[in-house]
Design a protein around this motif. Structure first.
Motif, PDB file in Angstrom:
ATOM      1  N   ILE A   1       0.840  -1.202   0.000  1.00 36.77           N
ATOM      2  CA  ILE A   1       0.000   0.000   0.000  1.00 36.77           C
ATOM      3  C   ILE A   1       0.875   1.253   0.000  1.00 36.77           C
ATOM      4  O   ILE A   1       0.614   2.214  -0.734  1.00 36.77           O
ATOM      5  CB  ILE A   1      -0.946   0.002   1.213  1.00 36.77           C
ATOM      6  N   SER A   2       1.920   1.237   0.807  1.00 38.94           N
ATOM      7  CA  SER A   2       2.840   2.378   0.875  1.00 38.94           C
ATOM      8  C   SER A   2       3.460   2.659  -0.489  1.00 38.94           C
ATOM      9  O   SER A   2       3.551   3.810  -0.931  1.00 38.94           O
ATOM     10  CB  SER A   2       3.941   2.120   1.905  1.00 38.94           C
ATOM     11  N   SER A   3       3.905   1.606  -1.164  1.00 41.49           N
ATOM     12  CA  SER A   3       4.527   1.756  -2.475  1.00 41.49           C
ATOM     13  C   SER A   3       3.553   2.355  -3.481  1.00 41.49           C
ATOM     14  O   SER A   3       3.896   3.262  -4.243  1.00 41.49           O
ATOM     15  CB  SER A   3       5.032   0.403  -2.974  1.00 41.49           C
ATOM     16  N   ARG A   4       2.313   1.845  -3.455  1.00 43.97           N
ATOM     17  CA  ARG A   4       1.297   2.319  -4.409  1.00 43.97           C
ATOM     18  C   ARG A   4       0.900   3.767  -4.139  1.00 43.97           C
ATOM     19  O   ARG A   4       0.548   4.508  -5.063  1.00 43.97           O
ATOM     20  CB  ARG A   4       0.063   1.395  -4.329  1.00 43.97           C
ATOM     21  N   MET A   5       0.995   4.197  -2.877  1.00 46.47           N
ATOM     22  CA  MET A   5       0.610   5.552  -2.496  1.00 46.47           C
ATOM     23  C   MET A   5       1.805   6.495  -2.408  1.00 46.47           C
ATOM     24  O   MET A   5       1.684   7.645  -1.991  1.00 46.47           O
ATOM     25  CB  MET A   5      -0.140   5.530  -1.155  1.00 46.47           C
ATOM     26  N   ASN A   6       2.995   5.983  -2.816  1.00 45.20           N
ATOM     27  CA  ASN A   6       4.235   6.776  -2.770  1.00 45.20           C
ATOM     28  C   ASN A   6       4.518   7.312  -1.368  1.00 45.20           C
ATOM     29  O   ASN A   6       4.883   8.485  -1.185  1.00 45.20           O
ATOM     30  CB  ASN A   6       4.161   7.926  -3.778  1.00 45.20           C
ATOM     31  N   LYS A   7       4.353   6.438  -0.393  1.00 42.71           N
ATOM     32  CA  LYS A   7       4.637   6.765   1.000  1.00 42.71           C
ATOM     33  C   LYS A   7       5.769   5.875   1.499  1.00 42.71           C
ATOM     34  O   LYS A   7       5.964   4.757   1.009  1.00 42.71           O
ATOM     35  CB  LYS A   7       3.391   6.536   1.869  1.00 42.71           C
ATOM     36  N   PRO A   8       6.545   6.334   2.495  1.00 45.08           N
ATOM     37  CA  PRO A   8       7.600   5.483   3.054  1.00 45.08           C
ATOM     38  C   PRO A   8       7.010   4.225   3.690  1.00 45.08           C
ATOM     39  O   PRO A   8       5.969   4.285   4.359  1.00 45.08           O
ATOM     40  CB  PRO A   8       8.249   6.382   4.115  1.00 45.08           C
ATOM     41  N   ALA A   9       7.661   3.111   3.476  1.00 45.76           N
ATOM     42  CA  ALA A   9       7.202   1.852   4.082  1.00 45.76           C
ATOM     43  C   ALA A   9       7.462   1.879   5.588  1.00 45.76           C
ATOM     44  O   ALA A   9       8.419   2.504   6.048  1.00 45.76           O
ATOM     45  CB  ALA A   9       7.926   0.675   3.447  1.00 45.76           C
ATOM     46  N   PRO A  10       6.606   1.224   6.382  1.00 44.60           N
ATOM     47  CA  PRO A  10       6.831   1.186   7.835  1.00 44.60           C
ATOM     48  C   PRO A  10       8.090   0.407   8.176  1.00 44.60           C
ATOM     49  O   PRO A  10       8.418  -0.586   7.523  1.00 44.60           O
ATOM     50  CB  PRO A  10       5.577   0.478   8.353  1.00 44.60           C
ATOM     51  N   THR A  11       8.799   0.846   9.210  1.00 40.18           N
ATOM     52  CA  THR A  11      10.072   0.215   9.564  1.00 40.18           C
ATOM     53  C   THR A  11      10.150  -0.214  11.027  1.00 40.18           C
ATOM     54  O   THR A  11      11.114  -0.876  11.424  1.00 40.18           O
ATOM     55  CB  THR A  11      11.233   1.195   9.291  1.00 40.18           C
ATOM     56  N   ILE A  12       9.162   0.154  11.815  1.00 40.02           N
ATOM     57  CA  ILE A  12       9.206  -0.150  13.250  1.00 40.02           C
ATOM     58  C   ILE A  12       8.333  -1.373  13.549  1.00 40.02           C
ATOM     59  O   ILE A  12       7.132  -1.384  13.254  1.00 40.02           O
ATOM     60  CB  ILE A  12       8.704   1.044  14.083  1.00 40.02           C
ATOM     61  N   LYS A  13       8.934  -2.397  14.146  1.00 37.26           N
ATOM     62  CA  LYS A  13       8.195  -3.603  14.504  1.00 37.26           C
ATOM     63  C   LYS A  13       7.271  -3.330  15.694  1.00 37.26           C
ATOM     64  O   LYS A  13       7.705  -2.797  16.713  1.00 37.26           O
ATOM     65  CB  LYS A  13       9.142  -4.738  14.898  1.00 37.26           C
ATOM     66  N   ALA A  14       6.003  -3.723  15.536  1.00 36.20           N
ATOM     67  CA  ALA A  14       5.071  -3.637  16.663  1.00 36.20           C
ATOM     68  C   ALA A  14       5.144  -4.961  17.413  1.00 36.20           C
ATOM     69  O   ALA A  14       4.349  -5.872  17.200  1.00 36.20           O
ATOM     70  CB  ALA A  14       3.651  -3.363  16.175  1.00 36.20           C
ATOM     71  N   THR A  15       6.114  -5.087  18.278  1.00 34.71           N
ATOM     72  CA  THR A  15       6.299  -6.320  19.041  1.00 34.71           C
ATOM     73  C   THR A  15       5.149  -6.502  20.031  1.00 34.71           C
ATOM     74  O   THR A  15       4.431  -5.542  20.350  1.00 34.71           O
ATOM     75  CB  THR A  15       7.615  -6.266  19.821  1.00 34.71           C
ATOM     76  N   PRO A  16       4.953  -7.730  20.543  1.00 38.95           N
ATOM     77  CA  PRO A  16       3.907  -7.940  21.544  1.00 38.95           C
ATOM     78  C   PRO A  16       4.031  -7.000  22.742  1.00 38.95           C
ATOM     79  O   PRO A  16       3.037  -6.517  23.269  1.00 38.95           O
ATOM     80  CB  PRO A  16       4.114  -9.404  21.950  1.00 38.95           C
ATOM     81  N   THR A  17       5.275  -6.740  23.168  1.00 37.55           N
ATOM     82  CA  THR A  17       5.488  -5.828  24.308  1.00 37.55           C
ATOM     83  C   THR A  17       5.034  -4.416  23.964  1.00 37.55           C
ATOM     84  O   THR A  17       4.349  -3.754  24.756  1.00 37.55           O
ATOM     85  CB  THR A  17       6.971  -5.810  24.700  1.00 37.55           C
ATOM     86  N   LEU A  18       5.413  -3.939  22.785  1.00 35.92           N
ATOM     87  CA  LEU A  18       5.014  -2.602  22.350  1.00 35.92           C
ATOM     88  C   LEU A  18       3.499  -2.489  22.228  1.00 35.92           C
ATOM     89  O   LEU A  18       2.897  -1.497  22.663  1.00 35.92           O
ATOM     90  CB  LEU A  18       5.674  -2.275  21.004  1.00 35.92           C
ATOM     91  N   LEU A  19       2.864  -3.511  21.660  1.00 35.85           N
ATOM     92  CA  LEU A  19       1.409  -3.501  21.511  1.00 35.85           C
ATOM     93  C   LEU A  19       0.708  -3.561  22.866  1.00 35.85           C
ATOM     94  O   LEU A  19      -0.347  -2.950  23.058  1.00 35.85           O
ATOM     95  CB  LEU A  19       0.969  -4.675  20.634  1.00 35.85           C
ATOM     96  N   SER A  20       1.309  -4.294  23.795  1.00 34.48           N
ATOM     97  CA  SER A  20       0.736  -4.387  25.143  1.00 34.48           C
ATOM     98  C   SER A  20       0.693  -3.025  25.812  1.00 34.48           C
ATOM     99  O   SER A  20      -0.288  -2.662  26.470  1.00 34.48           O
ATOM    100  CB  SER A  20       1.553  -5.371  25.990  1.00 34.48           C
TER     101      SER A  20
END
Length: 321
Positions: A240-259
């Motif tokens: 989706i990022s590529s098609r919309m000419n936006k930077p691709a996400p680079t930060i992992k949403a780990t279980p700890t981060l999501l918690s």
């Protein structure tokens, strides 16, 4: 005459468009507060009715006038506060539809969900016959869809002529232009985070088309997974990022981060008097590696699914060009 419940929803409204394009006359139910999509307002083939699907007698009046029912209406929510309403609407409403279709000998296509499926213990993509088992980690939505589907299986055991479809995450360009765009809006705003899990994706037009094919077939007493592709959340966001000419996400949403994130979201929502954007259930789902097998529907109907690339292209062309 055909009855479609949940006619203003993303899938329901897309199905309605395909049915009227086919020249079918339809009764479509909606909630009193729901808005009819602009494309459907002027159609003389659709009779709109404000109806609560938990009201048996209101449904009886409608079902007695038709010979086919597409049951699309359902409450979809991962918010704890919506659980009671969701269980009542999804389960009781489906029970009423099943009982009325049995009584009037009407054919039913029921929209279930991959959320109602079991898991594959060998780690393979889930199939229609994989065993469902209760887990305290199941979302309330999964439980509601499972119990709703059980009402249809109960009806089938009692002689109901019905087919069940279990779509994966539905995306694409439908009649309701406000639907299926949340993930695209996230990318548009510059999202930099990707969850570690994976999902199945299917196009809304494909789902509606297959439902119509199943309705007009001799197939009965079966369920079908409707899934185009299995894809990681990261890869989907990158496409989706590529098609919309936006930077691709680079930060992992780990279980700890999501918690941490869902707790912060809950706290902010309480302060603002709103529902949280992220819940414990959605955070947990984002880390799951989910995959689904579409072999049965392909072998049965010979259908071809749109690829994720095509779905992303069509959504971006329709709404973000």
């Amino acid at each position: 005459m055909i009855l479609v419940t949940g006619g203003t929803g993303f899938l329901g409204s897309t199905l309605l468009q395909r049915l009227i394009d086919d020249g079918q006359s339809i009764i479509a139910t909606k909630r009193e507060s729901s808005n009819i999509p602009e494309q459907l307002k002027s159609s003389s083939l659709i009779q709109w009715v404000d109806a609560d699907i938990t009201d048996y007698y209101a449904l009886e009046e409608l079902v007695s006038q038709v010979n086919q029912v597409y049951h699309c209406a359902a409450v979809i929510s991962y918010h704890k506060s919506d659980a009671s309403k969701m269980f009542q609407t999804n389960i009781e409403g489906t029970k009423h539809i099943v009982n009325l279709c049995l009584h009037h000998e009407i054919r039913l296509v029921h929209v279930s969900s991959i959320a109602a499926l079991g898991t594959n213990k060998q780690g393979h993509p889930v199939k229609e016959n994989d065993k469902w088992e209760f887990s305290p980690n199941l979302s309330k939505y999964s439980l509601a869809k499972y119990e709703s589907e059980m009402e249809v299986w109960r009806g089938i055991a009692e002689g109901l002529d019905a087919v069940i479809v279990n779509p994966s995450v539905i995306m694409g360009v439908g009649t309701d232009k406000n639907a299926s765009k949340s993930i695209f809006e996230l990318v548009k705003k510059g999202n930099k985070i990707y969850p570690l899990g994976s999902i199945g994706v299917v196009d809304v037009q494909d789902v509606a088309k297959i439902m119509m094919k199943l309705m007009n077939s001799e197939i009965s007493g079966q369920r079908f997974i409707l899934n185009a592709e299995n894809i990681s959340n990261r890869e989907l966001l990158e496409k989706i990022s590529s098609r919309m000419n936006k930077p691709a996400p680079t930060i992992k949403a780990t279980p700890t981060l999501l918690s941490v994130a869902w707790r912060v979201s809950k706290a902010l929502a309480l302060l603002q008097g709103k529902k949280p954007v992220l819940t414990r259930e959605t955070a947990r789902a984002a880390t799951k590696k989910l995959a689904y097998d579409n072999t049965k529907i392909i072998n049965t109907l010979g259908v071809n699914f749109k690829s994720v690339d095509q779905i992303v292209d069509e959504v971006c062309q329709a709404y973000y060009a």
